[in-house]
Motif scaffolding. Structure first.
Motif, PDB file in Angstrom:
ATOM      1  N   ILE A   1     -10.490  -1.175 -10.001  1.00 34.04           N
ATOM      2  CA  ILE A   1      -9.841   0.124 -10.085  1.00 34.04           C
ATOM      3  C   ILE A   1      -8.630   0.029 -11.007  1.00 34.04           C
ATOM      4  CG2 ILE A   1      -8.707   1.959  -8.790  1.00 34.04           C
ATOM      5  CD1 ILE A   1     -11.581   1.725  -8.065  1.00 34.04           C
ATOM      6  N   GLU A   2      -8.486   1.009 -11.877  1.00 33.19           N
ATOM      7  CA  GLU A   2      -7.322   1.067 -12.755  1.00 33.19           C
ATOM      8  C   GLU A   2      -6.453   2.244 -12.353  1.00 33.19           C
ATOM      9  OE1 GLU A   2      -6.430   1.760 -17.489  1.00 33.19           O
ATOM     10  OE2 GLU A   2      -8.060   0.394 -16.908  1.00 33.19           O
ATOM     11  N   PHE A   3      -5.194   1.953 -12.060  1.00 30.42           N
ATOM     12  CA  PHE A   3      -4.238   2.972 -11.658  1.00 30.42           C
ATOM     13  C   PHE A   3      -3.214   3.214 -12.764  1.00 30.42           C
ATOM     14  CE2 PHE A   3      -4.906   1.446  -7.052  1.00 30.42           C
ATOM     15  CZ  PHE A   3      -5.950   2.335  -6.884  1.00 30.42           C
ATOM     16  N   ARG A   4      -2.680   4.406 -12.763  1.00 32.71           N
ATOM     17  CA  ARG A   4      -1.557   4.740 -13.635  1.00 32.71           C
ATOM     18  C   ARG A   4      -0.412   5.156 -12.721  1.00 32.71           C
ATOM     19  NH1 ARG A   4      -1.574   3.224 -18.731  1.00 32.71           N
ATOM     20  NH2 ARG A   4      -3.576   4.251 -19.115  1.00 32.71           N
ATOM     21  N   HIS A   5       0.352   4.143 -12.300  1.00 38.60           N
ATOM     22  CA  HIS A   5       1.397   4.365 -11.316  1.00 38.60           C
ATOM     23  C   HIS A   5       2.602   5.050 -11.949  1.00 38.60           C
ATOM     24  CE1 HIS A   5       4.466   3.332  -8.259  1.00 38.60           C
ATOM     25  NE2 HIS A   5       3.440   3.360  -7.422  1.00 38.60           N
ATOM     26  N   ALA A   6       3.211   5.987 -11.202  1.00 40.52           N
ATOM     27  CA  ALA A   6       4.334   6.762 -11.748  1.00 40.52           C
ATOM     28  C   ALA A   6       5.507   5.884 -12.146  1.00 40.52           C
ATOM     29  CB  ALA A   6       4.779   7.811 -10.720  1.00 40.52           C
ATOM     30  N   LYS A   7       5.750   4.780 -11.416  1.00 45.37           N
ATOM     31  CA  LYS A   7       6.886   3.902 -11.709  1.00 45.37           C
ATOM     32  C   LYS A   7       6.487   2.627 -12.436  1.00 45.37           C
ATOM     33  CE  LYS A   7       9.715   5.422  -7.772  1.00 45.37           C
ATOM     34  NZ  LYS A   7      10.417   4.988  -6.538  1.00 45.37           N
TER      35      LYS A   7
ATOM     36  N   LEU B   1      -7.645  12.581   2.515  1.00 40.78           N
ATOM     37  CA  LEU B   1      -6.464  12.397   1.669  1.00 40.78           C
ATOM     38  C   LEU B   1      -6.851  12.252   0.198  1.00 40.78           C
ATOM     39  CD1 LEU B   1      -4.290   9.959   3.822  1.00 40.78           C
ATOM     40  CD2 LEU B   1      -3.874  12.389   3.397  1.00 40.78           C
ATOM     41  N   LEU B   2      -7.965  11.612  -0.075  1.00 41.97           N
ATOM     42  CA  LEU B   2      -8.407  11.448  -1.450  1.00 41.97           C
ATOM     43  C   LEU B   2      -8.643  12.786  -2.141  1.00 41.97           C
ATOM     44  CD1 LEU B   2     -10.922   8.486  -1.105  1.00 41.97           C
ATOM     45  CD2 LEU B   2      -8.895   8.504  -2.548  1.00 41.97           C
ATOM     46  N   PHE B   3      -9.052  13.776  -1.358  1.00 45.66           N
ATOM     47  CA  PHE B   3      -9.367  15.080  -1.935  1.00 45.66           C
ATOM     48  C   PHE B   3      -8.225  16.079  -1.788  1.00 45.66           C
ATOM     49  CE2 PHE B   3     -13.462  13.137  -1.558  1.00 45.66           C
ATOM     50  CZ  PHE B   3     -14.203  13.659  -2.606  1.00 45.66           C
ATOM     51  N   SER B   4      -7.277  15.812  -0.922  1.00 50.54           N
ATOM     52  CA  SER B   4      -6.216  16.790  -0.672  1.00 50.54           C
ATOM     53  C   SER B   4      -4.876  16.429  -1.304  1.00 50.54           C
ATOM     54  CB  SER B   4      -6.020  16.978   0.838  1.00 50.54           C
ATOM     55  OG  SER B   4      -5.598  15.770   1.446  1.00 50.54           O
ATOM     56  N   ARG B   5      -4.628  15.142  -1.552  1.00 46.04           N
ATOM     57  CA  ARG B   5      -3.331  14.729  -2.059  1.00 46.04           C
ATOM     58  C   ARG B   5      -3.379  14.512  -3.573  1.00 46.04           C
ATOM     59  NH1 ARG B   5       0.407  13.927   2.273  1.00 46.04           N
ATOM     60  NH2 ARG B   5       1.849  13.534   0.547  1.00 46.04           N
ATOM     61  N   GLN B   6      -2.589  15.292  -4.288  1.00 42.63           N
ATOM     62  CA  GLN B   6      -2.564  15.190  -5.740  1.00 42.63           C
ATOM     63  C   GLN B   6      -2.037  13.833  -6.196  1.00 42.63           C
ATOM     64  OE1 GLN B   6      -3.878  17.322  -7.974  1.00 42.63           O
ATOM     65  NE2 GLN B   6      -4.644  18.380  -6.156  1.00 42.63           N
ATOM     66  N   GLU B   7      -1.187  13.206  -5.388  1.00 40.09           N
ATOM     67  CA  GLU B   7      -0.673  11.883  -5.763  1.00 40.09           C
ATOM     68  C   GLU B   7      -1.808  10.882  -5.953  1.00 40.09           C
ATOM     69  OE1 GLU B   7       0.133  13.762  -3.084  1.00 40.09           O
ATOM     70  OE2 GLU B   7       2.035  13.061  -2.223  1.00 40.09           O
ATOM     71  N   LEU B   8      -2.818  10.951  -5.069  1.00 41.77           N
ATOM     72  CA  LEU B   8      -3.950  10.037  -5.169  1.00 41.77           C
ATOM     73  C   LEU B   8      -4.873  10.428  -6.315  1.00 41.77           C
ATOM     74  CD1 LEU B   8      -4.819   9.466  -1.405  1.00 41.77           C
ATOM     75  CD2 LEU B   8      -3.553   7.963  -2.943  1.00 41.77           C
TER      76      LEU B   8
ATOM     77  N   ALA C   1       0.832  -1.208   0.000  1.00 43.58           N
ATOM     78  CA  ALA C   1       0.000   0.000   0.000  1.00 43.58           C
ATOM     79  C   ALA C   1       0.863   1.253   0.000  1.00 43.58           C
ATOM     80  CB  ALA C   1      -0.934  -0.009   1.205  1.00 43.58           C
ATOM     81  N   ALA C   2       1.962   1.217   0.739  1.00 48.05           N
ATOM     82  CA  ALA C   2       2.860   2.376   0.787  1.00 48.05           C
ATOM     83  C   ALA C   2       3.493   2.633  -0.574  1.00 48.05           C
ATOM     84  CB  ALA C   2       3.938   2.146   1.838  1.00 48.05           C
ATOM     85  N   HIS C   3       3.757   1.571  -1.345  1.00 52.91           N
ATOM     86  CA  HIS C   3       4.357   1.735  -2.660  1.00 52.91           C
ATOM     87  C   HIS C   3       3.337   2.184  -3.708  1.00 52.91           C
ATOM     88  CE1 HIS C   3       7.916  -0.268  -1.055  1.00 52.91           C
ATOM     89  NE2 HIS C   3       8.545   0.036  -2.171  1.00 52.91           N
ATOM     90  N   VAL C   4       2.124   1.661  -3.622  1.00 53.12           N
ATOM     91  CA  VAL C   4       1.120   1.975  -4.645  1.00 53.12           C
ATOM     92  C   VAL C   4       0.436   3.309  -4.361  1.00 53.12           C
ATOM     93  CG1 VAL C   4      -1.081   1.251  -5.660  1.00 53.12           C
ATOM     94  CG2 VAL C   4       0.735  -0.430  -5.265  1.00 53.12           C
ATOM     95  N   PHE C   5       0.066   3.551  -3.102  1.00 58.50           N
ATOM     96  CA  PHE C   5      -0.672   4.769  -2.759  1.00 58.50           C
ATOM     97  C   PHE C   5       0.262   5.868  -2.246  1.00 58.50           C
ATOM     98  CE2 PHE C   5      -3.684   1.220  -2.045  1.00 58.50           C
ATOM     99  CZ  PHE C   5      -4.568   1.536  -3.074  1.00 58.50           C
ATOM    100  N   LEU C   6       0.485   5.857  -0.975  1.00 66.36           N
ATOM    101  CA  LEU C   6       1.339   6.836  -0.306  1.00 66.36           C
ATOM    102  C   LEU C   6       2.093   6.135   0.809  1.00 66.36           C
ATOM    103  CD1 LEU C   6      -1.192   9.768   0.285  1.00 66.36           C
ATOM    104  CD2 LEU C   6       0.701   9.839  -1.334  1.00 66.36           C
ATOM    105  N   ASP C   7       3.216   6.695   1.205  1.00 63.76           N
ATOM    106  CA  ASP C   7       3.877   6.222   2.416  1.00 63.76           C
ATOM    107  C   ASP C   7       3.180   6.923   3.582  1.00 63.76           C
ATOM    108  OD1 ASP C   7       5.431   5.433   4.501  1.00 63.76           O
ATOM    109  OD2 ASP C   7       7.344   5.963   3.580  1.00 63.76           O
ATOM    110  N   PHE C   8       2.160   6.261   4.107  1.00 67.57           N
ATOM    111  CA  PHE C   8       1.338   6.869   5.148  1.00 67.57           C
ATOM    112  C   PHE C   8       2.132   7.177   6.403  1.00 67.57           C
ATOM    113  CE2 PHE C   8      -1.655   4.241   2.622  1.00 67.57           C
ATOM    114  CZ  PHE C   8      -2.455   5.260   2.137  1.00 67.57           C
ATOM    115  N   GLY C   9       3.274   6.522   6.576  1.00 64.99           N
ATOM    116  CA  GLY C   9       4.106   6.793   7.736  1.00 64.99           C
ATOM    117  C   GLY C   9       4.693   8.182   7.725  1.00 64.99           C
TER     118      GLY C   9
ATOM    119  N   ARG D   1      -3.935  11.791  -9.100  1.00 68.93           N
ATOM    120  CA  ARG D   1      -3.281  11.412 -10.347  1.00 68.93           C
ATOM    121  C   ARG D   1      -3.214   9.892 -10.518  1.00 68.93           C
ATOM    122  NH1 ARG D   1       0.424  15.737  -8.945  1.00 68.93           N
ATOM    123  NH2 ARG D   1       1.761  14.178  -7.941  1.00 68.93           N
ATOM    124  N   LEU D   2      -3.263   9.168  -9.428  1.00 72.87           N
ATOM    125  CA  LEU D   2      -3.075   7.719  -9.465  1.00 72.87           C
ATOM    126  C   LEU D   2      -4.192   7.006 -10.206  1.00 72.87           C
ATOM    127  CD1 LEU D   2      -1.515   5.183  -8.513  1.00 72.87           C
ATOM    128  CD2 LEU D   2      -2.878   5.271  -6.408  1.00 72.87           C
ATOM    129  N   ALA D   3      -5.433   7.306  -9.878  1.00 72.56           N
ATOM    130  CA  ALA D   3      -6.573   6.593 -10.447  1.00 72.56           C
ATOM    131  C   ALA D   3      -6.928   7.141 -11.828  1.00 72.56           C
ATOM    132  CB  ALA D   3      -7.777   6.685  -9.523  1.00 72.56           C
TER     133      ALA D   3
END
Length: 283
Positions: free
Chosen positions: A233-239, A164-171, A144-152, A173-175
């Motif tokens: 769900i289909e993601f477009r992961h940066a890596k 987080l879904l509404f505030s983090r651009q990483e999320l 989850a930390a690799h696909v979404f965010l490092d929540f730590g 852009r992901l979906a």
């Protein structure tokens, strides 16, 4: 949720559900051209076997008495699912309560049991998030930390999946379809919202979200009610590039009210091999 807020939530829910139905889907003639989508109030009343005036008052959020039998008829008329029916009953049967606004008590972060931590570890190639009834993220695995965010890296008080879904651009852009991604969590949140009607935390959280994120309210108003939505769900992961997952939402029995959102790599796709490469490659 206080008395007025509960009535308002009931009103909004009934209007939204009515707007999703057409006469053809419920066995009624289409009739003349309609100015708005959905059934008319009198048609819902007809299907439920109640007077138009009574149903209108119910939908307007007036303080009226509704028996379980009549609410069951309304639920049938609106073709509600089991979760939606429970949501309707939670709001309507408590709508006459005069208890006022319940105090929103601070809740300590739940402790994850050894067995739950073991499950997270074993689900190595299934990104998994553990959340509580307020959608606070209280646990996650490495995937989850690799696909979404490092929540730590996020302060504990900010680890709410909805915000987080509404505030983090990483999320965002992901979906590929972010609204579809967010709607699954909103459906779960709405089920909690109806279940814990006396906790005023939910009303305050919804007000804060509406004020801080203009795109929240429209999506919230259209959201469904589901305790366990199953979506692809289909993601477009940066890596890793394109990845497809099937979301399964599992609730742990007990006092903690914890939920596991498990993203399983979709079959017949290279998602799992991409995830293995992502996890096993040096940082």
């Amino acid at each position: 949720m206080n008395h007025a807020a509960r009535l308002a939530a009931l009103s909004a829910f009934l209007k939204n559900q009515r707007s999703k139905l057409s006469p053809e889907t419920v066995g009624l003639p289409a009739g003349i051209r309609r100015r708005t989508a959905g059934l008319r109030r009198e048609e819902v009343a007809q299907l439920a076997g109640v007077s138009t005036t009574w149903y209108t008052w119910l939908e307007q959020g007036r303080d009226i008495q509704a028996s379980p039998q009549v609410l069951d008829a309304v639920a049938g008329a609106l073709r509600l699912t089991r979760d939606e029916r429970s949501y309707l009953f939670s709001l309507a049967l408590d709508a006459g309560s005069s208890s006022g606004t319940a105090a929103s008590q601070p809740e300590p972060t739940p402790e994850l049991s050894h067995s739950l931590l073991r499950i997270l570890k074993e689900l190595r190639y299934c990104p998994t998030i553990v959340s509580d009834r307020r959608c606070r993220i209280v646990g996650w695995n490495e995937a989850a930390a690799h696909v979404f965010l490092d929540f730590g890296l996020i302060p504990a008080e900010e680890r709410n999946m909805i915000s987080l879904l509404f505030s983090r651009q990483e999320l965002k852009r992901l979906a590929i379809n972010w609204e579809h991604f967010a709607s699954g969590f909103l459906a779960i949140f709405r089920s909690y919202y109806g279940q814990y009607v006396e906790d005023s935390w939910y009303e305050q959280f919804l007000r804060d979200m509406s004020e801080q994120h203009p795109d929240f309210q429209p999506l919230w108003e259209r959201s469904h009610v589901s305790t366990a939505p199953e979506v692809i769900i289909e993601f477009r992961h940066a890596k890793a590039g394109k990845m497809q997952f099937q979301l399964s939402s599992l609730q742990q029995h007990g006092d903690t009210d914890l939920r596991l959102s498990v993203y399983t790599p979709a079959p017949d796709t290279p998602t799992e091999s991409k995830l293995r490469k992502l996890l096993d490659s040096p940082s």
